[in-house]
Design a protein around this motif. Structure first.
Motif, PDB file in Angstrom:
ATOM      1  N   LEU A  10       0.777  -1.005  -0.041  1.00 60.06           N
ATOM      2  CA  LEU A  10       0.367   0.109  -0.031  1.00 60.06           C
ATOM      3  C   LEU A  10       0.559   1.290   0.042  1.00 60.06           C
ATOM      4  CD1 LEU A  10      -3.244  -0.835   2.774  1.00 60.06           C
ATOM      5  CD2 LEU A  10      -3.497  -0.988  -0.253  1.00 60.06           C
ATOM      6  N   LYS A  11       0.675   2.381  -0.404  1.00 60.25           N
ATOM      7  CA  LYS A  11       0.894   3.309  -0.575  1.00 60.25           C
ATOM      8  C   LYS A  11       0.212   4.545  -0.812  1.00 60.25           C
ATOM      9  CE  LYS A  11       4.420   2.061  -4.337  1.00 60.25           C
ATOM     10  NZ  LYS A  11       4.248   1.910  -5.729  1.00 60.25           N
ATOM     11  N   GLU A  12       0.618   6.040  -0.284  1.00 61.74           N
ATOM     12  CA  GLU A  12      -0.042   7.535  -0.283  1.00 61.74           C
ATOM     13  C   GLU A  12      -1.128   7.003  -0.856  1.00 61.74           C
ATOM     14  OE1 GLU A  12      -0.918  10.555   2.403  1.00 61.74           O
ATOM     15  OE2 GLU A  12       0.232   8.328   2.791  1.00 61.74           O
ATOM     16  N   GLU A  13      -1.042   6.716  -2.243  1.00 62.75           N
ATOM     17  CA  GLU A  13      -2.142   6.881  -2.959  1.00 62.75           C
ATOM     18  C   GLU A  13      -3.293   6.602  -2.909  1.00 62.75           C
ATOM     19  OE1 GLU A  13       1.504   5.407  -5.835  1.00 62.75           O
ATOM     20  OE2 GLU A  13       1.765   7.209  -3.908  1.00 62.75           O
ATOM     21  N   HIS A  14      -2.961   4.692  -2.650  1.00 63.49           N
ATOM     22  CA  HIS A  14      -4.389   4.018  -1.959  1.00 63.49           C
ATOM     23  C   HIS A  14      -5.083   4.507  -0.969  1.00 63.49           C
ATOM     24  CE1 HIS A  14      -1.240   1.363  -3.981  1.00 63.49           C
ATOM     25  NE2 HIS A  14      -1.826   0.701  -4.356  1.00 63.49           N
ATOM     26  N   PHE A  15      -4.036   5.388   0.095  1.00 62.17           N
ATOM     27  CA  PHE A  15      -5.122   5.604   0.498  1.00 62.17           C
ATOM     28  C   PHE A  15      -5.904   6.954   0.993  1.00 62.17           C
ATOM     29  CE2 PHE A  15      -4.354   9.571   4.212  1.00 62.17           C
ATOM     30  CZ  PHE A  15      -4.737   9.228   5.101  1.00 62.17           C
ATOM     31  N   GLU A  16      -5.401   8.023  -0.392  1.00 63.22           N
ATOM     32  CA  GLU A  16      -5.921   9.374  -0.810  1.00 63.22           C
ATOM     33  C   GLU A  16      -7.194   8.004  -1.373  1.00 63.22           C
ATOM     34  OE1 GLU A  16      -5.645  11.875  -0.160  1.00 63.22           O
ATOM     35  OE2 GLU A  16      -4.104  11.879   0.911  1.00 63.22           O
ATOM     36  N   VAL A  17      -7.181   7.344  -2.638  1.00 63.37           N
ATOM     37  CA  VAL A  17      -8.091   6.661  -3.255  1.00 63.37           C
ATOM     38  C   VAL A  17      -9.123   5.964  -2.140  1.00 63.37           C
ATOM     39  CG1 VAL A  17      -8.664   5.131  -4.840  1.00 63.37           C
ATOM     40  CG2 VAL A  17      -7.047   6.065  -5.266  1.00 63.37           C
ATOM     41  N   ALA A  18      -8.825   5.690  -0.845  1.00 62.79           N
ATOM     42  CA  ALA A  18      -9.825   5.237  -0.160  1.00 62.79           C
ATOM     43  C   ALA A  18     -10.437   6.226   0.784  1.00 62.79           C
ATOM     44  CB  ALA A  18      -8.702   4.684   0.605  1.00 62.79           C
ATOM     45  N   LYS A  19      -9.761   7.457   1.137  1.00 65.50           N
ATOM     46  CA  LYS A  19     -10.037   8.259   1.838  1.00 65.50           C
ATOM     47  C   LYS A  19     -11.512   9.082   0.753  1.00 65.50           C
ATOM     48  CE  LYS A  19      -7.994  11.587   2.966  1.00 65.50           C
ATOM     49  NZ  LYS A  19      -7.223  12.546   3.360  1.00 65.50           N
ATOM     50  N   ASP A  20     -11.166   9.296  -1.023  1.00 64.98           N
ATOM     51  CA  ASP A  20     -12.001  10.089  -1.882  1.00 64.98           C
ATOM     52  C   ASP A  20     -13.367   8.076  -1.744  1.00 64.98           C
ATOM     53  OD1 ASP A  20     -12.941  11.493  -3.701  1.00 64.98           O
ATOM     54  OD2 ASP A  20     -12.323  10.426  -5.040  1.00 64.98           O
ATOM     55  N   THR A  21     -13.020   7.492  -1.357  1.00 65.33           N
ATOM     56  CA  THR A  21     -14.146   6.957  -1.519  1.00 65.33           C
ATOM     57  C   THR A  21     -15.292   6.817  -0.633  1.00 65.33           C
ATOM     58  OG1 THR A  21     -12.817   5.245  -3.042  1.00 65.33           O
ATOM     59  CG2 THR A  21     -15.199   4.143  -2.071  1.00 65.33           C
ATOM     60  N   LEU A  22     -14.719   6.676   0.831  1.00 62.94           N
ATOM     61  CA  LEU A  22     -15.163   6.466   1.637  1.00 62.94           C
ATOM     62  C   LEU A  22     -16.052   8.103   1.460  1.00 62.94           C
ATOM     63  CD1 LEU A  22     -13.082   5.725   4.047  1.00 62.94           C
ATOM     64  CD2 LEU A  22     -14.863   4.432   3.675  1.00 62.94           C
ATOM     65  N   ARG A  23     -15.269   9.161   0.941  1.00 65.10           N
ATOM     66  CA  ARG A  23     -16.597  10.543   1.370  1.00 65.10           C
ATOM     67  C   ARG A  23     -17.616  10.381   0.464  1.00 65.10           C
ATOM     68  NH1 ARG A  23     -12.188  13.453   0.838  1.00 65.10           N
ATOM     69  NH2 ARG A  23     -12.510  13.445  -1.302  1.00 65.10           N
ATOM     70  N   GLN A  24     -16.883  10.057  -0.508  1.00 63.30           N
ATOM     71  CA  GLN A  24     -18.260  10.211  -1.624  1.00 63.30           C
ATOM     72  C   GLN A  24     -19.411   9.083  -1.437  1.00 63.30           C
ATOM     73  OE1 GLN A  24     -17.124  10.319  -5.722  1.00 63.30           O
ATOM     74  NE2 GLN A  24     -14.914  11.405  -5.423  1.00 63.30           N
ATOM     75  N   LYS A  25     -18.808   7.757  -1.371  1.00 61.46           N
ATOM     76  CA  LYS A  25     -20.062   6.568  -1.055  1.00 61.46           C
ATOM     77  C   LYS A  25     -20.201   6.380   0.416  1.00 61.46           C
ATOM     78  CE  LYS A  25     -18.794   5.356  -5.446  1.00 61.46           C
ATOM     79  NZ  LYS A  25     -18.091   4.282  -6.956  1.00 61.46           N
ATOM     80  N   VAL A  26     -20.258   6.880   1.039  1.00 67.02           N
ATOM     81  CA  VAL A  26     -20.000   6.188   2.655  1.00 67.02           C
ATOM     82  C   VAL A  26     -21.050   7.205   3.954  1.00 67.02           C
ATOM     83  CG1 VAL A  26     -18.878   4.592   4.801  1.00 67.02           C
ATOM     84  CG2 VAL A  26     -18.383   4.543   1.928  1.00 67.02           C
ATOM     85  N   MET A  27     -22.361   7.093   4.145  1.00 65.66           N
ATOM     86  CA  MET A  27     -22.479   7.561   5.516  1.00 65.66           C
ATOM     87  C   MET A  27     -22.303   6.586   6.987  1.00 65.66           C
ATOM     88  SD  MET A  27     -24.097   9.490   7.151  1.00 65.66           S
ATOM     89  CE  MET A  27     -24.869  10.560   5.983  1.00 65.66           C
ATOM     90  N   VAL A  28     -20.701   6.836   7.367  1.00 64.91           N
ATOM     91  CA  VAL A  28     -19.452   6.106   8.481  1.00 64.91           C
ATOM     92  C   VAL A  28     -20.387   6.762   9.667  1.00 64.91           C
ATOM     93  CG1 VAL A  28     -17.982   6.820   7.181  1.00 64.91           C
ATOM     94  CG2 VAL A  28     -18.429   7.981   8.802  1.00 64.91           C
ATOM     95  N   GLY A  29     -20.341   5.692  10.828  1.00 62.55           N
ATOM     96  CA  GLY A  29     -20.986   5.070  11.815  1.00 62.55           C
ATOM     97  C   GLY A  29     -19.486   4.716  12.952  1.00 62.55           C
ATOM     98  N   LEU A  30     -19.632   4.975  14.358  1.00 63.72           N
ATOM     99  CA  LEU A  30     -18.756   5.303  15.310  1.00 63.72           C
ATOM    100  C   LEU A  30     -19.757   4.238  16.160  1.00 63.72           C
ATOM    101  CD1 LEU A  30     -17.171   8.508  15.081  1.00 63.72           C
ATOM    102  CD2 LEU A  30     -15.864   6.234  13.949  1.00 63.72           C
ATOM    103  N   LEU A  31     -18.302   2.917  16.126  1.00 62.19           N
ATOM    104  CA  LEU A  31     -18.915   2.319  17.793  1.00 62.19           C
ATOM    105  C   LEU A  31     -19.296   2.941  18.801  1.00 62.19           C
ATOM    106  CD1 LEU A  31     -20.221  -0.681  17.777  1.00 62.19           C
ATOM    107  CD2 LEU A  31     -18.215  -1.254  17.956  1.00 62.19           C
TER     108      LEU A  31
END
Length: 134
Positions: A10-31
């Motif tokens: 994994l590299k920094e660019e994978h991290f950025e893609v993951a962040k973008d995916t979460l921001r655009q497609k997921v309503m997050v919740g915290l336990l």
């Protein structure tokens, strides 16, 4: 999986893609903010009780109290500043960074439901059993 890369380091660019995916497609919740998370999901997705709201509220409260997939195994956790702990942190560095981002995203997403009242799930519900009109 969030960066759509299944092999290799994994590299920094994978991290950025993951962040973008979460921001655009997921309503997050915290336990650790389970009540607030569930309330937000109910409001955002328009979830309302259709029948027997009293029973559903009891079920919801039970879920929030104990969960449906609680870990019942008690294992000793590695202590900070030990070789094992440091190795776990190193192996999960991007997961830890992503979780920190999710905590931030959780706070940002609060604005998406700010105009919907708490208890939205109960709006317009009826129950002939509760009202004694069956």
């Amino acid at each position: 999986y969030l960066s759509n890369t299944m092999t290799g380091p994994l590299k920094e660019e994978h991290f950025e893609v993951a962040k973008d995916t979460l921001r655009q497609k997921v309503m997050v919740g915290l336990l650790e903010k389970k009540e607030e998370s569930v309330e937000r999901f109910e409001k955002f997705f328009g979830w309302k009780y259709k029948s027997r709201p009293k029973v559903q509220e009891e079920c919801r409260a039970e879920y929030l109290k104990g969960g449906v997939n609680s870990n019942t195994h008690s294992k000793e956790k590695p202590q900070p500043d030990t070789p094992l702990y440091d190795k776990i942190v190193h192996m999960n560095m991007f997961d830890i960074m992503l979780y920190c981002y999710v905590e931030q995203l959780f706070e940002e997403q609060a604005k998406l439901t700010v105009n919907i009242p708490n208890g939205y799930r109960l709006e317009g519900t009826t129950c002939c059993e509760c009202e004694g009109t069956c």
